[in-house]
Enzyme design. Structure first.
Site, PDB file in Angstrom:
ATOM      1  N   CYS A 116       0.820  -1.169   0.066  1.00 42.26           N
ATOM      2  CA  CYS A 116       0.013  -0.121  -0.099  1.00 42.26           C
ATOM      3  C   CYS A 116       0.758   1.320   0.105  1.00 42.26           C
ATOM      4  O   CYS A 116       1.860   1.246   0.527  1.00 42.26           O
ATOM      5  CB  CYS A 116      -0.909   0.015   1.062  1.00 42.26           C
ATOM      6  SG  CYS A 116      -1.897   1.274   1.465  1.00 42.26           S
ATOM      7  N   GLU A 150       2.176  -4.925  -5.231  1.00 45.86           N
ATOM      8  CA  GLU A 150       1.043  -5.747  -4.944  1.00 45.86           C
ATOM      9  C   GLU A 150      -0.040  -5.769  -6.188  1.00 45.86           C
ATOM     10  O   GLU A 150      -0.644  -4.565  -6.375  1.00 45.86           O
ATOM     11  CB  GLU A 150       0.541  -5.766  -3.754  1.00 45.86           C
ATOM     12  CG  GLU A 150      -0.569  -6.866  -3.285  1.00 45.86           C
ATOM     13  CD  GLU A 150      -0.863  -7.022  -1.818  1.00 45.86           C
ATOM     14  OE1 GLU A 150      -2.086  -6.971  -1.711  1.00 45.86           O
ATOM     15  OE2 GLU A 150       0.001  -7.069  -1.023  1.00 45.86           O
TER      16      GLU A 150
END
Length: 257
Positions: A116, A150
């Site tokens: 993130c 990710e």
């Protein structure tokens, strides 16, 4: 707190309060002047701090709650143990003020180097997002392996990363003398082969010539590179990184099983 019109947040420990009196009382007692972790990078007025989600659960949970205010897709905020957090700060005489952060899994089977990423709104469009992305790859270089954010990426995340990959690859190719393969590019940048191909196809730089594929940079790409080279962008200096990759035992990683 969901219906509080104004939320007061301590910029150093990220504790939050519903009214100004509580916040003022807290500020008289709070002794933190930087994120509660190890400073692993310092150059000019910028520093990076590494924080273990297991050791500093409250801070990391508060950080995730803060990021939920600005990221629609942010869902994780309680289970922070499996993550490491890297906080970008700007220093002055009062302390280290948080600019943004990124998190990464302690153990990633897919070799993800970022889970993130967030730049606080008041620091956006100032090049700090690029600094965060570049720093995640500097950590991958120190680990000696390729990395990738990710997946799946959000629309804005994909656009940001595509721009970052393209700029870094073109900058490398322009200054490179001789033949170079996609695998060589991967080793030099620590980008995955898939990410490199994605960036090159977005630049329309893959051409078929005399029975083989070649990388060809168009005039449009070169003009964009010249404009990019003239910009005074903040860059991560790898010589200022004081960090060794963390090795976690199976006992420490048991919560990932």
């Amino acid at each position: 707190y969901a219906y509080t019109p104004v939320l007061y947040i301590c910029e150093f420990c990220l504790c939050y309060y519903a009214n100004k009196t509580q916040y003022t009382r807290h500020r008289t007692k709070c002794t933190l002047q930087h994120p509660p972790g190890n400073e692993i990078y310092r150059k000019d007025d910028l520093s990076f701090f590494e924080i273990d989600g297991r050791r500093q659960r409250t801070y990391c949970r508060n950080l995730c709650l803060l990021s939920k205010c600005f990221l629609d897709h942010k869902t994780l905020y309680y289970d922070v143990d499996p993550f490491l957090f890297y906080i970008l700060t700007q220093r002055d005489e009062r302390g280290c003020h948080i600019i943004g952060y990124f998190s990464k899994e302690k153990e990633s089977a897919e070799n993800y180097n970022l889970a993130c990423i967030l730049t606080l709104p008041q620091y956006q469009r100032m090049g700090f997002g690029r600094v965060l992305m570049q720093f995640s790859y500097e950590l991958s270089k120190a680990e000696g392996k390729v990395g990738s954010p990710e997946k799946p990426l959000s629309d804005l995340g994909l656009l940001s990363y595509r721009t970052f990959w393209s700029e870094m690859l073109v900058d490398l190719l322009v200054g490179y003398d001789g033949e170079i393969s996609i695998d060589d590019l991967s080793q030099l940048t620590c980008f995955t082969v898939q990410d490199i191909m994605h960036a090159l196809f977005s630049l329309d730089a893959i051409r078929y010539y005399h029975g083989q594929h070649c990388i060809v940079l168009s005039e449009r790409v070169m003009e964009a590179h010249e404009r990019f080279a003239k910009k005074k962008l903040r860059k991560v200096d790898s010589s200022c990184l004081k960090w060794t990759p963390k090795v976690f035992t199976q006992a420490e990683l048991r919560y990932l099983q």
